[in-house]
Structure formats: structure tokens, C-alpha cells
Scaffold this motif. Structure first.
Motif, mmCIF file in Angstrom:
data_model
loop_
_atom_site.group_PDB
_atom_site.id
_atom_site.type_symbol
_atom_site.label_atom_id
_atom_site.label_comp_id
_atom_site.label_asym_id
_atom_site.label_seq_id
_atom_site.Cartn_x
_atom_site.Cartn_y
_atom_site.Cartn_z
ATOM 1 N N ILE A 180 0.849 -1.196 0.000
ATOM 2 C CA ILE A 180 0.000 0.000 0.000
ATOM 3 C C ILE A 180 0.885 1.247 0.000
ATOM 4 C CG2 ILE A 180 -1.811 1.294 1.200
ATOM 5 C CD1 ILE A 180 -2.844 -1.304 2.348
ATOM 6 N N TYR A 181 0.689 2.096 -1.013
ATOM 7 C CA TYR A 181 1.442 3.337 -1.092
ATOM 8 C C TYR A 181 0.541 4.481 -0.631
ATOM 9 C CZ TYR A 181 3.778 7.417 -2.924
ATOM 10 O OH TYR A 181 4.361 8.656 -3.030
ATOM 11 N N LYS A 182 0.934 5.115 0.461
ATOM 12 C CA LYS A 182 0.110 6.197 1.016
ATOM 13 C C LYS A 182 0.625 7.553 0.533
ATOM 14 C CE LYS A 182 -0.043 7.872 5.403
ATOM 15 N NZ LYS A 182 -0.075 7.864 6.834
ATOM 16 N N VAL A 183 -0.289 8.391 0.042
ATOM 17 C CA VAL A 183 0.125 9.716 -0.426
ATOM 18 C C VAL A 183 -0.763 10.776 0.228
ATOM 19 C CG1 VAL A 183 -1.271 9.468 -2.543
ATOM 20 C CG2 VAL A 183 0.600 11.110 -2.501
ATOM 21 N N ASP A 184 -0.143 11.894 0.608
ATOM 22 C CA ASP A 184 -0.867 12.953 1.309
ATOM 23 C C ASP A 184 -1.782 13.725 0.342
ATOM 24 O OD1 ASP A 184 -1.775 15.048 2.802
ATOM 25 O OD2 ASP A 184 0.211 15.780 3.412
ATOM 26 N N GLY A 185 -3.084 13.624 0.556
ATOM 27 C CA GLY A 185 -4.073 14.235 -0.324
ATOM 28 C C GLY A 185 -4.259 15.732 -0.126
ATOM 29 N N HIS A 186 -3.503 16.349 0.790
ATOM 30 C CA HIS A 186 -3.614 17.795 0.983
ATOM 31 C C HIS A 186 -2.701 18.560 0.019
ATOM 32 C CE1 HIS A 186 -4.954 16.055 4.843
ATOM 33 N NE2 HIS A 186 -5.807 17.054 4.852
ATOM 34 N N GLN A 187 -1.894 17.835 -0.777
ATOM 35 C CA GLN A 187 -1.006 18.505 -1.728
ATOM 36 C C GLN A 187 -1.792 18.877 -2.986
ATOM 37 O OE1 GLN A 187 2.974 16.088 -1.681
ATOM 38 N NE2 GLN A 187 1.298 14.661 -1.397
ATOM 39 N N THR A 188 -1.130 19.565 -3.944
ATOM 40 C CA THR A 188 -1.831 19.917 -5.181
ATOM 41 C C THR A 188 -2.065 18.648 -6.003
ATOM 42 O OG1 THR A 188 0.161 20.220 -6.522
ATOM 43 C CG2 THR A 188 -0.611 22.148 -5.280
ATOM 44 N N ILE A 189 -3.033 18.736 -6.919
ATOM 45 C CA ILE A 189 -3.381 17.590 -7.781
ATOM 46 C C ILE A 189 -2.137 17.098 -8.518
ATOM 47 C CG2 ILE A 189 -4.647 17.009 -9.904
ATOM 48 C CD1 ILE A 189 -6.964 18.746 -8.822
ATOM 49 N N GLU A 190 -1.353 18.046 -9.031
ATOM 50 C CA GLU A 190 -0.167 17.684 -9.817
ATOM 51 C C GLU A 190 0.900 17.001 -8.937
ATOM 52 O OE1 GLU A 190 1.875 16.843 -12.996
ATOM 53 O OE2 GLU A 190 -0.212 17.520 -12.960
ATOM 54 N N GLU A 191 1.089 17.527 -7.738
ATOM 55 C CA GLU A 191 2.075 16.906 -6.820
ATOM 56 C C GLU A 191 1.680 15.470 -6.489
ATOM 57 O OE1 GLU A 191 3.726 20.733 -4.194
ATOM 58 O OE2 GLU A 191 1.837 19.770 -3.649
ATOM 59 N N ILE A 192 0.398 15.283 -6.207
ATOM 60 C CA ILE A 192 -0.085 13.937 -5.868
ATOM 61 C C ILE A 192 0.107 13.016 -7.066
ATOM 62 C CG2 ILE A 192 -2.119 12.571 -5.198
ATOM 63 C CD1 ILE A 192 -3.209 15.136 -3.843
ATOM 64 N N HIS A 193 -0.248 13.497 -8.249
ATOM 65 C CA HIS A 193 -0.104 12.675 -9.462
ATOM 66 C C HIS A 193 1.346 12.231 -9.658
ATOM 67 C CE1 HIS A 193 -0.155 11.114 -13.454
ATOM 68 N NE2 HIS A 193 0.613 12.088 -13.892
ATOM 69 N N LYS A 194 2.273 13.173 -9.514
ATOM 70 C CA LYS A 194 3.694 12.840 -9.742
ATOM 71 C C LYS A 194 4.146 11.724 -8.808
ATOM 72 C CE LYS A 194 5.696 16.903 -11.846
ATOM 73 N NZ LYS A 194 6.020 18.281 -11.509
ATOM 74 N N LYS A 195 3.710 11.800 -7.551
ATOM 75 C CA LYS A 195 4.110 10.777 -6.573
ATOM 76 C C LYS A 195 3.497 9.429 -6.922
ATOM 77 C CE LYS A 195 5.431 13.862 -2.957
ATOM 78 N NZ LYS A 195 5.060 14.631 -1.793
ATOM 79 N N ILE A 196 2.226 9.452 -7.321
ATOM 80 C CA ILE A 196 1.562 8.196 -7.683
ATOM 81 C C ILE A 196 2.241 7.590 -8.910
ATOM 82 C CG2 ILE A 196 -0.592 7.222 -8.601
ATOM 83 C CD1 ILE A 196 -2.130 9.149 -6.757
ATOM 84 N N ALA A 197 2.530 8.426 -9.904
ATOM 85 C CA ALA A 197 3.170 7.929 -11.131
ATOM 86 C C ALA A 197 4.524 7.285 -10.801
ATOM 87 C CB ALA A 197 3.333 9.067 -12.128
ATOM 88 N N ALA A 198 5.260 7.908 -9.900
ATOM 89 C CA ALA A 198 6.577 7.359 -9.533
ATOM 90 C C ALA A 198 6.415 6.008 -8.825
ATOM 91 C CB ALA A 198 7.322 8.350 -8.639
ATOM 92 N N ALA A 199 5.424 5.900 -7.960
ATOM 93 C CA ALA A 199 5.194 4.626 -7.242
ATOM 94 C C ALA A 199 4.775 3.534 -8.211
ATOM 95 C CB ALA A 199 4.130 4.813 -6.169
ATOM 96 N N VAL A 200 3.946 3.889 -9.195
ATOM 97 C CA VAL A 200 3.486 2.898 -10.185
ATOM 98 C C VAL A 200 4.651 2.487 -11.090
ATOM 99 C CG1 VAL A 200 1.959 2.561 -12.181
ATOM 100 C CG2 VAL A 200 1.072 3.618 -10.098
ATOM 101 N N ASP A 201 5.464 3.467 -11.476
ATOM 102 C CA ASP A 201 6.627 3.152 -12.331
ATOM 103 C C ASP A 201 7.505 2.091 -11.693
ATOM 104 O OD1 ASP A 201 6.133 4.693 -14.501
ATOM 105 O OD2 ASP A 201 7.289 6.428 -13.812
ATOM 106 N N LYS A 202 7.631 2.163 -10.388
ATOM 107 C CA LYS A 202 8.511 1.219 -9.670
ATOM 108 C C LYS A 202 8.045 -0.233 -9.839
ATOM 109 C CE LYS A 202 10.446 3.753 -5.826
ATOM 110 N NZ LYS A 202 10.142 4.099 -4.464
ATOM 111 N N ILE A 203 6.727 -0.445 -9.899
ATOM 112 C CA ILE A 203 6.268 -1.836 -9.970
ATOM 113 C C ILE A 203 5.964 -2.288 -11.404
ATOM 114 C CG2 ILE A 203 5.281 -1.831 -7.620
ATOM 115 C CD1 ILE A 203 2.627 -2.183 -9.652
ATOM 116 N N ILE A 204 5.838 -1.325 -12.300
ATOM 117 C CA ILE A 204 5.374 -1.673 -13.630
ATOM 118 C C ILE A 204 6.521 -1.882 -14.612
ATOM 119 C CG2 ILE A 204 5.037 0.528 -14.866
ATOM 120 C CD1 ILE A 204 2.094 -0.292 -15.176
ATOM 121 N N SER A 205 7.675 -1.217 -14.369
ATOM 122 C CA SER A 205 8.744 -1.354 -15.373
ATOM 123 C C SER A 205 9.911 -2.171 -14.833
ATOM 124 C CB SER A 205 9.207 0.022 -15.811
ATOM 125 O OG SER A 205 9.347 0.850 -14.687
#
Ligand code: TMP
Length: 205
Positions: A180-205
Motif C-alpha cells: 500500500i502506497y500512502k500519499v498525502d491528499g492535501h497537496q496539489t493535484i499535480e504533486e499527488i499525481h507525480k508521486k503516484i506515477a513514480a510509485a506505479v513506475d517502480k512496480i510496472i517497469s
């Protein structure tokens, strides 16, 4: 086999926005993606959703609620998720068994063991490769929901219930930091997206 991603968080956490951004991001990378939501995602599961979230069904017992969420999940697994994973697709599911663990297991007080046990019948050994959990305080989440549309049966629960949900998510995330990757939802939409994309990249590639 494909990749199974699930998005979790309290009501109003911004899951839908982040799912759209993640879908675009992964599409640009050339992945074949399927997005689904829970409860829902099939004709039968969407019909069950209408029953579960009907604001007039205030007498629904906690066990009925748990079993209906699980039934909607069983149908989605069989009809959509397992076939898509077999075809090598990336499945992004808006909520999954962790929602039941938190809402029914913790906030309703039914116990997470019971929830996972019953869900075994619906999900078997098909577990998410990664669960993204957007953490947001209950007041902010619910006030966002109030601005968007009429509140459903779950959203109408008292603030105290939603606070238990937020706490419950934090507990579940702490129990399973490896999946489970926890991300702080109080950040901007773009900041949250970047963190999620990085976490997904780690498991997908
Ligand atoms: P949604 O608004 O994100 O589509 O989710 C519907 C509501 O159902 C939301 O309040 C969370 C709740 N829920 C549960 O209580 N248990 C579950 O297993 C699922 C999937 C959702």
C-alpha cells in the motif's frame, strides 16, 4: 499476466481525478488500460450499487452491507478484472477490498479478519500489485462531496464515522507498507499525481 492497481481513500479524497491522470499517464506509455469502480463496473454490480448507496435504505444491516459490497466485487472480478489481467492489461480499480476492510471492518466495527475471510470467496488469490491510498482528513473530504452532488447513504454518515474511516485507512496502510502506497491528499493535484506515477513506475517497469 497484467498489472492490478487499486485506488483507495476516504470520500472526497480525489481518487477519480487521480485515476484519470494515471490513466492518461499510462496510456501515453503505451499500456492497455481498463478502469473500473467499486461498487460497480458491471451491469449487475452497478445494480447492487444502487441498492447499497440508496439514501432511503437507512435500515440496512451491517452484514447486508458487507455481503452486498462483496457480491458486487465477485461479479466484477469474474466479468472484468480476471479476464483483463489474463489478457495482460493494466487494471485500475477505484476502491477494492481495502474499502471493505476500512468501512465495514473498522468504521462499522465488524472486524477486518471477518471482512478478508468473506472476501476470499469473491477475490480468491487475485490481489492488487499495488494499492494507492490517498490520505485526507474527514472534514475536507466530506465538504468537497457536499459541493459536488447529493450525498449518498454512506456519505450521509456522521463526521465521527468518516473520521474512523480516515484512521482506518492509516492503520491498514501501516499494516501493509509493502503493497500500500500512502500519499498525502492535501497537496496539489499535480504533486499527488507525480508521486503516484513514480510509485506505479517502480512496480510496472
Ligand atoms: P465511491 O463514492 O468512491 O464510488 O464509493 C462508494 C461508497 O461506498 C463510499 O462511501 C465507500 C463505500 N464503500 C464501502 O463502504 N465498502 C466497500 O467495499 C466499497 C467498495 C465502498
Amino acid at each position: 499476466m497484467g498489472v492490478f492497481l487499486t485506488m483507495e481513500g476516504p470520500d472526497g479524497a480525489g481518487k477519480s481525478t487521480q485515476i484519470e491522470l494515471l490513466r492518461d499517464y499510462l496510456s501515453r506509455k503505451g499500456y492497455d488500460i481498463i478502469v473500473c469502480r467499486e461498487p460497480g463496473g458491471t451491469k449487475i454490480s452497478e445494480a447492487i450499487r444502487q441498492v447499497i448507496l440508496n439514501k432511503d435504505f437507512t435500515e440496512m444491516s451491517h452484514m447486508t452491507e458487507l455481503l452486498l459490497y462483496t457480491a458486487a466485487r465477485a461479479q466484477l472480478m469474474e466479468e472484468v478484472i480476471r479476464p483483463a489481467l489474463k489478457e495482460g492489461k493494466v487494471v485500475i480499480c477505484d476502491r477494492f477490498v481495502e474499502s471493505s476492510a476500512v468501512y465495514q471492518g473498522i468504521a462499522r466495527g465488524m472486524g477486518i479478519e471477518l471482512v478478508y475471510e468473506i472476501n476470499q470467496y469473491a477475490i480468491g488469490d487475485t490481489l492488487p500489485d499495488l494499492t494507492i491510498m490517498i490520505d485526507l482528513d474527514a472534514k475536507t473530504g466530506i465538504s468537497r462531496k457536499k459541493e459536488q452532488a447529493e450525498l449518498d447513504r454512506m456519505e450521509r454518515e456522521a463526521l465521527d464515522f468518516h473520521e474512523k474511516v480516515v484512521k482506518g485507512y492509516r492503520e491498514i496502510a501501516a499494516l501493509h507498507p509493502e503493497r500500500i502506497y500512502k500519499v498525502d491528499g492535501h497537496q496539489t493535484i499535480e504533486e499527488i499525481h507525480k508521486k503516484i506515477a513514480a510509485a506505479v513506475d517502480k512496480i510496472i517497469s
